[in-house]
Write a protein that holds these residues in place. Structure first.
Motif, PDB file in Angstrom:
ATOM      1  N   UNK A 358      -4.391  -3.762  10.813  1.00 38.44           N
ATOM      2  CA  UNK A 358      -4.661  -4.917  11.681  1.00 38.44           C
ATOM      3  C   UNK A 358      -6.130  -5.328  11.695  1.00 38.44           C
ATOM      4  N   UNK A 359      -7.026  -4.353  11.702  1.00 37.86           N
ATOM      5  CA  UNK A 359      -8.456  -4.675  11.692  1.00 37.86           C
ATOM      6  C   UNK A 359      -8.851  -5.384  10.401  1.00 37.86           C
ATOM      7  N   UNK A 360      -8.349  -4.904   9.275  1.00 35.92           N
ATOM      8  CA  UNK A 360      -8.714  -5.499   7.992  1.00 35.92           C
ATOM      9  C   UNK A 360      -8.093  -6.882   7.830  1.00 35.92           C
ATOM     10  N   UNK A 361      -6.886  -7.071   8.338  1.00 38.39           N
ATOM     11  CA  UNK A 361      -6.274  -8.396   8.261  1.00 38.39           C
ATOM     12  C   UNK A 361      -7.001  -9.399   9.145  1.00 38.39           C
ATOM     13  N   UNK A 362      -7.479  -8.931  10.291  1.00 34.82           N
ATOM     14  CA  UNK A 362      -8.288  -9.805  11.136  1.00 34.82           C
ATOM     15  C   UNK A 362      -9.589 -10.173  10.433  1.00 34.82           C
ATOM     16  N   UNK A 363     -10.194  -9.211   9.759  1.00 35.50           N
ATOM     17  CA  UNK A 363     -11.407  -9.491   8.993  1.00 35.50           C
ATOM     18  C   UNK A 363     -11.113 -10.484   7.876  1.00 35.50           C
ATOM     19  N   UNK A 364      -9.966 -10.341   7.243  1.00 36.17           N
ATOM     20  CA  UNK A 364      -9.562 -11.282   6.192  1.00 36.17           C
ATOM     21  C   UNK A 364      -9.493 -12.706   6.738  1.00 36.17           C
ATOM     22  N   UNK A 365      -8.912 -12.862   7.916  1.00 32.11           N
ATOM     23  CA  UNK A 365      -8.792 -14.194   8.521  1.00 32.11           C
ATOM     24  C   UNK A 365     -10.150 -14.785   8.842  1.00 32.11           C
ATOM     25  N   UNK A 366     -11.097 -13.956   9.289  1.00 30.52           N
ATOM     26  CA  UNK A 366     -12.406 -14.463   9.700  1.00 30.52           C
ATOM     27  C   UNK A 366     -13.290 -14.838   8.529  1.00 30.52           C
ATOM     28  N   UNK A 368     -12.626 -15.341   4.865  1.00 30.08           N
ATOM     29  CA  UNK A 368     -12.292 -16.204   3.738  1.00 30.08           C
ATOM     30  C   UNK A 368     -12.687 -15.635   2.386  1.00 30.08           C
ATOM     31  N   UNK A 369     -13.133 -14.372   2.335  1.00 32.13           N
ATOM     32  CA  UNK A 369     -13.529 -13.770   1.055  1.00 32.13           C
ATOM     33  C   UNK A 369     -12.678 -12.548   0.712  1.00 32.13           C
ATOM     34  N   UNK A 370     -11.700 -12.248   1.535  1.00 30.39           N
ATOM     35  CA  UNK A 370     -10.780 -11.144   1.252  1.00 30.39           C
ATOM     36  C   UNK A 370      -9.464 -11.753   0.803  1.00 30.39           C
ATOM     37  N   UNK A 371      -9.174 -11.600  -0.477  1.00 31.73           N
ATOM     38  CA  UNK A 371      -7.961 -12.191  -1.013  1.00 31.73           C
ATOM     39  C   UNK A 371      -6.719 -11.413  -0.645  1.00 31.73           C
ATOM     40  N   UNK A 372      -6.853 -10.087  -0.515  1.00 31.23           N
ATOM     41  CA  UNK A 372      -5.675  -9.268  -0.267  1.00 31.23           C
ATOM     42  C   UNK A 372      -6.067  -8.027   0.510  1.00 31.23           C
ATOM     43  N   UNK A 373      -5.216  -7.654   1.458  1.00 29.57           N
ATOM     44  CA  UNK A 373      -5.302  -6.376   2.170  1.00 29.57           C
ATOM     45  C   UNK A 373      -4.039  -5.622   1.813  1.00 29.57           C
ATOM     46  N   UNK A 374      -4.171  -4.405   1.320  1.00 24.78           N
ATOM     47  CA  UNK A 374      -2.983  -3.699   0.841  1.00 24.78           C
ATOM     48  C   UNK A 374      -3.180  -2.191   0.934  1.00 24.78           C
ATOM     49  N   UNK A 375      -2.090  -1.498   0.676  1.00 24.68           N
ATOM     50  CA  UNK A 375      -2.123  -0.045   0.667  1.00 24.68           C
ATOM     51  C   UNK A 375      -1.056   0.524   1.580  1.00 24.68           C
ATOM     52  N   UNK A 376      -1.064   1.836   1.676  1.00 22.35           N
ATOM     53  CA  UNK A 376      -0.068   2.539   2.467  1.00 22.35           C
ATOM     54  C   UNK A 376      -0.681   3.827   2.970  1.00 22.35           C
ATOM     55  N   UNK A 377      -0.390   4.147   4.231  1.00 24.08           N
ATOM     56  CA  UNK A 377      -0.924   5.376   4.806  1.00 24.08           C
ATOM     57  C   UNK A 377      -2.439   5.325   4.867  1.00 24.08           C
ATOM     58  N   UNK A 378      -3.073   6.386   4.380  1.00 26.63           N
ATOM     59  CA  UNK A 378      -4.535   6.465   4.371  1.00 26.63           C
ATOM     60  C   UNK A 378      -5.075   6.149   2.985  1.00 26.63           C
ATOM     61  N   UNK A 382      -9.119  -3.513   0.234  1.00 25.50           N
ATOM     62  CA  UNK A 382      -9.265  -4.962   0.346  1.00 25.50           C
ATOM     63  C   UNK A 382      -9.845  -5.473  -0.968  1.00 25.50           C
ATOM     64  N   UNK A 383      -9.311  -6.588  -1.437  1.00 22.85           N
ATOM     65  CA  UNK A 383      -9.774  -7.191  -2.685  1.00 22.85           C
ATOM     66  C   UNK A 383     -10.599  -8.429  -2.361  1.00 22.85           C
ATOM     67  N   UNK A 384     -11.850  -8.438  -2.815  1.00 27.67           N
ATOM     68  CA  UNK A 384     -12.784  -9.509  -2.482  1.00 27.67           C
ATOM     69  C   UNK A 384     -12.803 -10.570  -3.570  1.00 27.67           C
ATOM     70  N   UNK A 385     -12.804 -11.833  -3.123  1.00 27.57           N
ATOM     71  CA  UNK A 385     -12.770 -12.981  -4.034  1.00 27.57           C
ATOM     72  C   UNK A 385     -13.735 -14.048  -3.542  1.00 27.57           C
ATOM     73  N   UNK A 386     -14.010 -14.979  -4.415  1.00 29.89           N
ATOM     74  CA  UNK A 386     -14.852 -16.110  -4.026  1.00 29.89           C
ATOM     75  C   UNK A 386     -14.046 -17.035  -3.128  1.00 29.89           C
ATOM     76  N   UNK A 387     -14.684 -17.614  -2.095  1.00 30.93           N
ATOM     77  CA  UNK A 387     -13.941 -18.394  -1.098  1.00 30.93           C
ATOM     78  C   UNK A 387     -13.075 -19.484  -1.729  1.00 30.93           C
TER      79      UNK A 387
END
Length: 452
Positions: A358-366, A368-378, A382-387
Protein backbone atom coordinates in the motif's frame (compact mmCIF):
# COMPACT_ATOMS: atom_id res chain seq x y z
CA UNK A 1 3.86 -8.35 12.04
CA UNK A 2 5.62 -8.41 15.40
CA UNK A 3 9.01 -7.05 16.26
CA UNK A 4 11.43 -9.95 16.76
CA UNK A 5 14.79 -9.30 18.38
CA UNK A 6 17.47 -11.49 16.88
CA UNK A 7 21.21 -11.47 16.85
CA UNK A 8 23.53 -9.97 19.43
CA UNK A 9 21.71 -8.17 22.23
CA UNK A 10 23.97 -5.19 21.61
CA UNK A 11 22.40 -4.57 18.18
CA UNK A 12 19.67 -2.07 18.98
CA UNK A 13 16.85 -2.18 16.45
CA UNK A 14 16.98 1.43 15.29
CA UNK A 15 18.28 3.63 12.49
CA UNK A 16 20.97 5.91 13.84
CA UNK A 17 23.46 8.04 11.94
CA UNK A 18 26.46 9.41 13.82
CA UNK A 19 28.57 10.30 10.76
CA UNK A 20 27.94 10.81 7.10
CA UNK A 21 27.51 7.61 5.09
CA UNK A 22 30.10 6.34 4.41
CA UNK A 23 31.94 7.57 7.47
CA UNK A 24 35.68 8.16 7.91
CA UNK A 25 36.56 4.63 9.06
CA UNK A 26 34.62 3.10 6.16
CA UNK A 27 36.43 5.41 3.76
CA UNK A 28 39.78 4.25 5.15
CA UNK A 29 38.78 0.64 4.64
CA UNK A 30 37.54 1.46 1.15
CA UNK A 31 41.05 2.67 0.28
CA UNK A 32 42.45 -0.67 1.49
CA UNK A 33 39.78 -2.53 -0.48
CA UNK A 34 40.67 -0.62 -3.63
CA UNK A 35 44.33 -1.50 -3.21
CA UNK A 36 43.87 -5.18 -2.36
CA UNK A 37 40.61 -6.44 -3.90
CA UNK A 38 40.13 -7.05 -7.62
CA UNK A 39 38.14 -4.24 -9.21
CA UNK A 40 35.86 -6.78 -10.88
CA UNK A 41 34.24 -7.44 -7.48
CA UNK A 42 31.36 -4.98 -7.42
CA UNK A 43 30.23 -2.67 -4.62
CA UNK A 44 26.75 -1.34 -3.82
CA UNK A 45 27.28 0.69 -0.65
CA UNK A 46 30.79 1.49 0.64
CA UNK A 47 30.12 0.99 4.35
CA UNK A 48 32.02 -1.70 6.21
CA UNK A 49 29.93 -3.73 8.63
CA UNK A 50 31.05 -4.37 12.20
CA UNK A 51 28.00 -6.26 13.46
CA UNK A 52 24.40 -6.91 12.48
CA UNK A 53 21.21 -8.43 13.83
CA UNK A 54 17.48 -8.36 13.28
CA UNK A 55 16.73 -5.67 10.71
CA UNK A 56 19.85 -3.52 11.07
CA UNK A 57 23.53 -3.50 10.18
CA UNK A 58 26.02 -1.43 12.16
CA UNK A 59 29.07 -0.07 10.39
CA UNK A 60 32.58 0.56 11.68
CA UNK A 61 31.73 4.22 12.26
CA UNK A 62 28.82 3.35 14.56
CA UNK A 63 26.07 4.09 12.05
CA UNK A 64 23.06 1.78 12.33
CA UNK A 65 21.38 1.20 8.97
CA UNK A 66 18.02 -0.40 8.23
CA UNK A 67 18.63 -3.49 6.11
CA UNK A 68 16.27 -3.93 3.16
CA UNK A 69 18.70 -6.22 1.36
CA UNK A 70 19.39 -9.19 3.67
CA UNK A 71 22.69 -9.79 1.87
CA UNK A 72 20.56 -10.42 -1.26
CA UNK A 73 17.87 -12.53 0.43
CA UNK A 74 20.33 -14.58 2.50
CA UNK A 75 19.86 -13.62 6.16
CA UNK A 76 16.10 -14.09 6.15
CA UNK A 77 16.17 -15.14 9.83
CA UNK A 78 18.31 -12.10 10.64
CA UNK A 79 22.05 -11.83 11.06
CA UNK A 80 23.52 -13.87 13.91
CA UNK A 81 20.13 -15.43 14.68
CA UNK A 82 20.35 -17.07 18.12
CA UNK A 83 19.62 -20.66 17.06
CA UNK A 84 22.03 -20.36 14.14
CA UNK A 85 24.80 -18.99 16.35
CA UNK A 86 24.31 -21.75 18.92
CA UNK A 87 24.28 -24.49 16.29
CA UNK A 88 27.32 -23.17 14.47
CA UNK A 89 29.35 -22.76 17.64
CA UNK A 90 28.56 -26.31 18.71
CA UNK A 91 29.47 -27.74 15.31
CA UNK A 92 32.73 -25.78 15.04
CA UNK A 93 33.74 -27.14 18.42
CA UNK A 94 33.03 -30.70 17.23
CA UNK A 95 34.56 -30.71 13.73
CA UNK A 96 34.64 -28.36 10.76
CA UNK A 97 35.20 -30.68 7.79
CA UNK A 98 35.67 -34.27 6.75
CA UNK A 99 34.23 -34.19 3.20
CA UNK A 100 30.90 -35.98 3.11
CA UNK A 101 32.11 -38.21 0.30
CA UNK A 102 35.00 -39.47 2.45
CA UNK A 103 33.54 -39.88 5.94
CA UNK A 104 29.89 -38.73 6.12
CA UNK A 105 28.05 -37.12 9.04
CA UNK A 106 24.47 -36.84 10.21
CA UNK A 107 24.02 -33.11 9.55
CA UNK A 108 24.16 -33.54 5.77
CA UNK A 109 21.57 -36.33 5.91
CA UNK A 110 19.33 -34.28 8.22
CA UNK A 111 19.37 -31.30 5.84
CA UNK A 112 18.39 -33.57 2.95
CA UNK A 113 15.55 -34.98 5.06
CA UNK A 114 14.31 -31.46 5.83
CA UNK A 115 14.45 -30.54 2.16
CA UNK A 116 12.27 -33.53 1.36
CA UNK A 117 9.74 -32.27 3.91
CA UNK A 118 9.57 -28.59 2.99
CA UNK A 119 9.87 -28.59 -0.82
CA UNK A 120 6.67 -28.87 -2.91
CA UNK A 121 5.13 -32.27 -3.59
CA UNK A 122 4.57 -35.44 -1.57
CA UNK A 123 6.54 -37.73 -3.91
CA UNK A 124 9.74 -39.48 -2.87
CA UNK A 125 12.65 -37.01 -3.02
CA UNK A 126 16.39 -36.96 -2.61
CA UNK A 127 18.90 -34.10 -2.44
CA UNK A 128 22.54 -33.29 -3.04
CA UNK A 129 24.26 -30.38 -1.29
CA UNK A 130 26.64 -27.82 -2.77
CA UNK A 131 28.20 -24.45 -1.95
CA UNK A 132 26.43 -21.78 -4.01
CA UNK A 133 23.36 -21.12 -6.08
CA UNK A 134 25.29 -21.24 -9.33
CA UNK A 135 26.74 -24.60 -8.36
CA UNK A 136 23.26 -25.92 -7.58
CA UNK A 137 21.98 -24.76 -10.97
CA UNK A 138 24.91 -26.39 -12.78
CA UNK A 139 24.21 -29.67 -11.05
CA UNK A 140 20.49 -29.46 -11.75
CA UNK A 141 21.35 -29.16 -15.45
CA UNK A 142 23.70 -32.16 -15.16
CA UNK A 143 20.97 -34.22 -13.50
CA UNK A 144 18.33 -33.19 -16.05
CA UNK A 145 20.56 -34.14 -18.96
CA UNK A 146 21.66 -37.43 -17.42
CA UNK A 147 18.16 -38.47 -16.38
CA UNK A 148 16.48 -37.64 -19.69
CA UNK A 149 19.27 -38.46 -22.12
CA UNK A 150 18.61 -35.08 -23.75
CA UNK A 151 20.77 -31.95 -23.94
CA UNK A 152 18.72 -28.79 -24.57
CA UNK A 153 18.00 -26.46 -21.65
CA UNK A 154 15.31 -23.79 -22.07
CA UNK A 155 15.63 -20.52 -20.12
CA UNK A 156 13.87 -17.17 -20.23
CA UNK A 157 14.44 -13.52 -21.00
CA UNK A 158 15.57 -11.50 -17.94
CA UNK A 159 16.73 -14.68 -16.15
CA UNK A 160 19.64 -14.79 -13.73
CA UNK A 161 21.14 -18.15 -12.77
CA UNK A 162 24.78 -17.41 -11.84
CA UNK A 163 28.27 -16.42 -13.01
CA UNK A 164 30.04 -19.68 -13.86
CA UNK A 165 30.51 -20.50 -17.53
CA UNK A 166 27.38 -22.62 -17.80
CA UNK A 167 25.25 -20.36 -15.63
CA UNK A 168 26.41 -17.28 -17.56
CA UNK A 169 24.99 -18.99 -20.63
CA UNK A 170 21.73 -19.47 -18.72
CA UNK A 171 21.72 -15.85 -17.47
CA UNK A 172 20.18 -13.27 -19.81
CA UNK A 173 21.84 -9.97 -18.87
CA UNK A 174 25.14 -9.11 -20.54
CA UNK A 175 26.52 -6.36 -18.29
CA UNK A 176 28.02 -6.94 -15.85
CA UNK A 177 27.64 -10.71 -15.86
CA UNK A 178 28.71 -11.91 -19.32
CA UNK A 179 30.64 -9.14 -21.05
CA UNK A 180 34.01 -10.42 -22.28
CA UNK A 181 33.73 -13.86 -20.69
CA UNK A 182 32.61 -15.99 -23.65
CA UNK A 183 32.39 -18.35 -25.38
CA UNK A 184 29.63 -19.88 -23.29
CA UNK A 185 28.20 -23.36 -22.93
CA UNK A 186 26.01 -24.61 -25.76
CA UNK A 187 22.55 -26.19 -25.98
CA UNK A 188 20.93 -23.32 -24.08
CA UNK A 189 17.85 -21.74 -25.66
CA UNK A 190 16.13 -18.54 -24.53
CA UNK A 191 12.44 -17.73 -24.92
CA UNK A 192 10.20 -14.83 -23.81
CA UNK A 193 9.18 -14.52 -20.17
CA UNK A 194 5.74 -13.47 -19.00
CA UNK A 195 6.39 -9.85 -17.93
CA UNK A 196 2.94 -8.34 -17.31
CA UNK A 197 4.11 -4.72 -17.09
CA UNK A 198 5.90 -4.87 -20.45
CA UNK A 199 3.83 -7.47 -22.31
CA UNK A 200 1.17 -6.39 -24.76
CA UNK A 201 -2.27 -5.90 -23.16
CA UNK A 202 -4.34 -9.04 -22.90
CA UNK A 203 -1.41 -11.45 -22.88
CA UNK A 204 -2.52 -13.84 -20.14
CA UNK A 205 -0.24 -16.31 -18.41
CA UNK A 206 -1.38 -19.27 -20.54
CA UNK A 207 -1.04 -17.21 -23.73
CA UNK A 208 2.46 -16.07 -22.73
CA UNK A 209 3.40 -19.69 -22.07
CA UNK A 210 2.02 -20.74 -25.46
CA UNK A 211 4.12 -18.01 -27.12
CA UNK A 212 7.29 -19.29 -25.45
CA UNK A 213 6.56 -22.97 -26.00
CA UNK A 214 5.75 -22.49 -29.67
CA UNK A 215 9.30 -21.21 -30.12
CA UNK A 216 10.69 -24.19 -28.23
CA UNK A 217 8.79 -26.65 -30.39
CA UNK A 218 9.72 -24.90 -33.63
CA UNK A 219 13.35 -24.04 -32.93
CA UNK A 220 14.52 -26.70 -30.47
CA UNK A 221 12.12 -29.60 -30.71
CA UNK A 222 10.20 -30.85 -27.69
CA UNK A 223 11.95 -34.22 -27.81
CA UNK A 224 15.35 -32.56 -27.39
CA UNK A 225 14.57 -30.61 -24.22
CA UNK A 226 16.12 -32.00 -21.04
CA UNK A 227 14.65 -29.29 -18.84
CA UNK A 228 12.95 -25.93 -18.64
CA UNK A 229 14.72 -23.81 -16.02
CA UNK A 230 12.81 -20.89 -14.52
CA UNK A 231 12.74 -18.60 -11.52
CA UNK A 232 9.10 -18.59 -10.31
CA UNK A 233 9.67 -14.90 -9.59
CA UNK A 234 12.72 -13.53 -11.34
CA UNK A 235 15.38 -12.07 -9.08
CA UNK A 236 18.12 -10.01 -10.70
CA UNK A 237 15.81 -9.62 -13.72
CA UNK A 238 13.72 -7.23 -11.67
CA UNK A 239 11.36 -9.29 -9.48
CA UNK A 240 9.25 -10.08 -12.51
CA UNK A 241 6.15 -11.99 -11.38
CA UNK A 242 4.74 -13.95 -14.33
CA UNK A 243 1.03 -13.67 -15.05
CA UNK A 244 -1.19 -16.20 -13.32
CA UNK A 245 -1.28 -19.46 -15.22
CA UNK A 246 2.14 -19.09 -16.85
CA UNK A 247 4.04 -21.45 -14.55
CA UNK A 248 1.36 -24.17 -14.53
CA UNK A 249 1.21 -24.11 -18.33
CA UNK A 250 4.99 -24.52 -18.58
CA UNK A 251 4.91 -27.35 -16.04
CA UNK A 252 2.08 -29.10 -17.91
CA UNK A 253 4.04 -28.91 -21.16
CA UNK A 254 7.09 -30.39 -19.46
CA UNK A 255 5.10 -33.35 -18.20
CA UNK A 256 3.58 -33.95 -21.63
CA UNK A 257 6.90 -33.68 -23.49
CA UNK A 258 9.12 -35.61 -21.09
CA UNK A 259 11.20 -32.56 -20.17
CA UNK A 260 11.91 -31.69 -16.54
CA UNK A 261 10.45 -28.59 -14.89
CA UNK A 262 13.36 -27.12 -12.94
CA UNK A 263 12.52 -24.35 -10.47
CA UNK A 264 15.33 -22.00 -9.51
CA UNK A 265 14.11 -20.98 -6.05
CA UNK A 266 17.49 -19.70 -4.91
CA UNK A 267 16.17 -16.19 -4.20
CA UNK A 268 12.48 -17.00 -3.76
CA UNK A 269 12.83 -19.97 -1.43
CA UNK A 270 12.60 -20.44 2.32
CA UNK A 271 9.58 -18.29 3.18
CA UNK A 272 10.71 -15.25 1.20
CA UNK A 273 7.51 -14.95 -0.87
CA UNK A 274 5.02 -15.84 1.86
CA UNK A 275 5.16 -19.58 1.21
CA UNK A 276 8.06 -21.92 1.81
CA UNK A 277 8.60 -21.81 -1.97
CA UNK A 278 7.18 -19.50 -4.64
CA UNK A 279 5.93 -22.39 -6.80
CA UNK A 280 3.38 -23.20 -4.12
CA UNK A 281 1.32 -20.09 -4.92
CA UNK A 282 -0.05 -21.83 -8.02
CA UNK A 283 0.34 -25.41 -6.88
CA UNK A 284 3.26 -26.14 -9.21
CA UNK A 285 5.42 -29.11 -8.20
CA UNK A 286 8.89 -29.03 -9.80
CA UNK A 287 10.76 -32.13 -10.88
CA UNK A 288 13.96 -30.49 -9.61
CA UNK A 289 14.33 -27.45 -7.37
CA UNK A 290 17.50 -25.49 -6.63
CA UNK A 291 17.96 -23.68 -3.34
CA UNK A 292 20.63 -21.56 -1.64
CA UNK A 293 20.64 -18.01 -0.18
CA UNK A 294 18.12 -18.19 2.71
CA UNK A 295 18.79 -21.85 3.46
CA UNK A 296 21.49 -21.45 6.12
CA UNK A 297 21.27 -18.08 7.85
CA UNK A 298 24.26 -16.62 6.03
CA UNK A 299 26.54 -19.63 5.68
CA UNK A 300 27.34 -20.95 2.18
CA UNK A 301 25.09 -23.87 1.34
CA UNK A 302 23.02 -24.87 -1.69
CA UNK A 303 21.02 -27.86 -2.79
CA UNK A 304 19.33 -29.66 -5.62
CA UNK A 305 16.23 -31.53 -4.51
CA UNK A 306 14.23 -33.67 -6.88
CA UNK A 307 12.23 -36.74 -7.60
CA UNK A 308 14.15 -39.67 -6.18
CA UNK A 309 14.32 -41.56 -9.46
CA UNK A 310 15.80 -38.52 -11.23
CA UNK A 311 18.37 -37.84 -8.53
CA UNK A 312 19.37 -41.49 -8.52
CA UNK A 313 19.80 -41.58 -12.29
CA UNK A 314 23.30 -40.12 -11.95
CA UNK A 315 26.10 -42.62 -11.41
CA UNK A 316 27.97 -42.77 -8.11
CA UNK A 317 30.62 -40.03 -7.97
CA UNK A 318 28.87 -37.92 -10.60
CA UNK A 319 27.65 -35.42 -8.00
CA UNK A 320 29.51 -33.82 -5.12
CA UNK A 321 32.41 -31.54 -4.26
CA UNK A 322 34.97 -31.17 -1.52
CA UNK A 323 33.08 -28.58 0.50
CA UNK A 324 29.49 -29.36 -0.55
CA UNK A 325 27.30 -29.76 2.52
CA UNK A 326 29.97 -28.52 4.92
CA UNK A 327 29.02 -29.64 8.46
CA UNK A 328 28.99 -26.10 9.87
CA UNK A 329 26.73 -24.90 7.06
CA UNK A 330 24.46 -27.90 7.59
CA UNK A 331 24.15 -27.09 11.30
CA UNK A 332 23.23 -23.53 10.37
CA UNK A 333 20.63 -24.75 7.87
CA UNK A 334 18.92 -26.99 10.40
CA UNK A 335 18.74 -24.11 12.88
CA UNK A 336 17.49 -21.75 10.18
CA UNK A 337 14.67 -24.06 9.14
CA UNK A 338 13.69 -24.58 12.78
CA UNK A 339 13.62 -20.81 13.30
CA UNK A 340 11.42 -20.33 10.24
CA UNK A 341 8.94 -22.88 11.55
CA UNK A 342 8.85 -21.60 15.13
CA UNK A 343 8.48 -17.94 14.16
CA UNK A 344 6.18 -18.58 11.15
CA UNK A 345 8.43 -16.53 8.89
CA UNK A 346 6.26 -17.31 5.87
CA UNK A 347 3.51 -15.46 7.71
CA UNK A 348 5.97 -12.68 8.56
CA UNK A 349 6.74 -12.31 4.83
CA UNK A 350 3.04 -11.89 4.10
CA UNK A 351 2.81 -9.23 6.80
CA UNK A 352 5.74 -7.38 5.24
CA UNK A 353 3.91 -7.42 1.92
CA UNK A 354 0.78 -6.04 3.61
CA UNK A 355 2.82 -3.12 4.98
CA UNK A 356 4.89 -2.38 1.88
CA UNK A 357 2.53 -2.69 -1.06
CA UNK A 358 0.00 0.00 0.00
CA UNK A 359 2.79 2.46 0.78
CA UNK A 360 4.54 1.83 -2.53
CA UNK A 361 1.31 2.08 -4.51
CA UNK A 362 0.56 5.39 -2.83
CA UNK A 363 4.05 6.56 -3.78
CA UNK A 364 3.38 5.42 -7.34
CA UNK A 365 0.24 7.57 -7.47
CA UNK A 366 2.05 10.64 -6.13
CA UNK A 367 5.17 10.52 -8.26
CA UNK A 368 4.29 9.52 -11.81
CA UNK A 369 7.73 7.87 -12.17
CA UNK A 370 6.91 4.40 -10.86
CA UNK A 371 5.62 2.31 -13.71
CA UNK A 372 4.98 -0.84 -11.71
CA UNK A 373 4.79 -2.05 -8.12
CA UNK A 374 5.10 -5.81 -7.87
CA UNK A 375 6.30 -8.78 -5.90
CA UNK A 376 5.11 -11.17 -3.26
CA UNK A 377 5.81 -11.54 0.43
CA UNK A 378 9.11 -9.91 1.37
CA UNK A 379 10.29 -9.84 -2.26
CA UNK A 380 8.93 -6.49 -3.47
CA UNK A 381 10.07 -4.11 -6.22
CA UNK A 382 9.22 -0.88 -8.00
CA UNK A 383 10.13 -0.21 -11.62
CA UNK A 384 11.07 3.40 -12.39
CA UNK A 385 10.24 5.03 -15.73
CA UNK A 386 10.25 8.44 -17.31
CA UNK A 387 6.98 10.31 -16.61
CA UNK A 388 4.15 9.41 -18.95
CA UNK A 389 6.07 6.56 -20.59
CA UNK A 390 7.30 3.03 -19.91
CA UNK A 391 10.87 4.06 -20.81
CA UNK A 392 13.25 2.75 -18.13
CA UNK A 393 14.91 5.38 -15.95
CA UNK A 394 18.07 3.78 -14.59
CA UNK A 395 19.62 7.13 -13.74
CA UNK A 396 16.79 8.11 -11.39
CA UNK A 397 16.84 4.62 -9.89
CA UNK A 398 20.49 5.05 -8.99
CA UNK A 399 19.86 8.48 -7.47
CA UNK A 400 17.01 7.18 -5.32
CA UNK A 401 19.13 4.27 -4.11
CA UNK A 402 22.03 6.56 -3.20
CA UNK A 403 19.70 8.94 -1.38
CA UNK A 404 18.38 6.05 0.71
CA UNK A 405 21.91 4.87 1.44
CA UNK A 406 22.93 8.33 2.61
CA UNK A 407 20.05 8.31 5.09
CA UNK A 408 20.86 4.89 6.48
CA UNK A 409 18.63 2.51 4.50
CA UNK A 410 20.17 -0.32 2.49
CA UNK A 411 18.30 -0.85 -0.80
CA UNK A 412 19.32 -2.74 -3.92
CA UNK A 413 18.81 -2.17 -7.62
CA UNK A 414 18.03 -4.78 -10.26
CA UNK A 415 16.44 -5.34 -13.64
CA UNK A 416 17.56 -5.90 -17.19
CA UNK A 417 17.38 -2.14 -17.72
CA UNK A 418 18.79 -1.19 -14.31
CA UNK A 419 15.60 0.63 -13.37
CA UNK A 420 14.21 -1.50 -10.55
CA UNK A 421 14.52 -0.89 -6.83
CA UNK A 422 14.16 -4.21 -5.01
CA UNK A 423 13.41 -4.72 -1.35
CA UNK A 424 14.42 -7.90 0.50
CA UNK A 425 14.15 -7.16 4.23
CA UNK A 426 14.97 -9.84 6.78
CA UNK A 427 11.77 -11.68 7.61
CA UNK A 428 12.32 -10.81 11.28
CA UNK A 429 12.47 -7.05 10.69
CA UNK A 430 10.46 -4.98 13.15
CA UNK A 431 7.45 -3.17 11.74
CA UNK A 432 8.73 0.13 13.11
CA UNK A 433 11.95 -0.29 11.11
CA UNK A 434 10.07 -1.19 7.95
CA UNK A 435 7.79 1.82 8.29
CA UNK A 436 10.74 4.12 8.94
CA UNK A 437 12.56 2.77 5.90
CA UNK A 438 9.51 3.52 3.76
CA UNK A 439 9.47 7.05 5.19
CA UNK A 440 13.09 7.44 4.07
CA UNK A 441 12.16 6.14 0.62
CA UNK A 442 9.33 8.69 0.41
CA UNK A 443 11.78 11.45 1.28
CA UNK A 444 14.25 10.20 -1.32
CA UNK A 445 11.58 10.45 -4.01
CA UNK A 446 10.68 13.94 -2.83
CA UNK A 447 14.32 14.92 -3.06
CA UNK A 448 15.19 13.26 -6.37
CA UNK A 449 11.90 13.15 -8.28
CA UNK A 450 9.96 16.05 -6.85
CA UNK A 451 7.37 13.81 -5.20
CA UNK A 452 5.02 15.44 -2.75
Amino acid sequence: MTDVLTGPASVTQERRLVTEVPGPRSRELLERRTAAVASGVGLTLPVFVERAGGGVVVDVDGNSLIDLGSGIAVVSVGNAAPRVVEAVQAQVAAFTHTCFMVTPYEGYVAVCEELSRVTPGDHAKKSALFNSGAEAVENAVKIARHATGRQAIVVFDHAYHGRTNLTMALTAKNMPYKQGFGPFATEVYRVPMSYPYRDEPGLTGPKAAARALALVEAQVGAGNVAGVLIEPIQGEGGFVVPAEGFLPAIADWCRASGALFVADEIQTGFCRTGDWFACEAEGVVPDLITTAKGIAGGLPLAAVTGRAELMDAVHSGGLGGTYGGNPVACAAALATIQTMREQDLAGAARAIEATMLPRLRALQERTGVIGDVRGRGAMIAIELVRPGTSEPDAELTGRIARACHAQGVVVLTAGTYGNVLRFLPPLVIGEHLLTEALDVLDAAFAQEAGAR
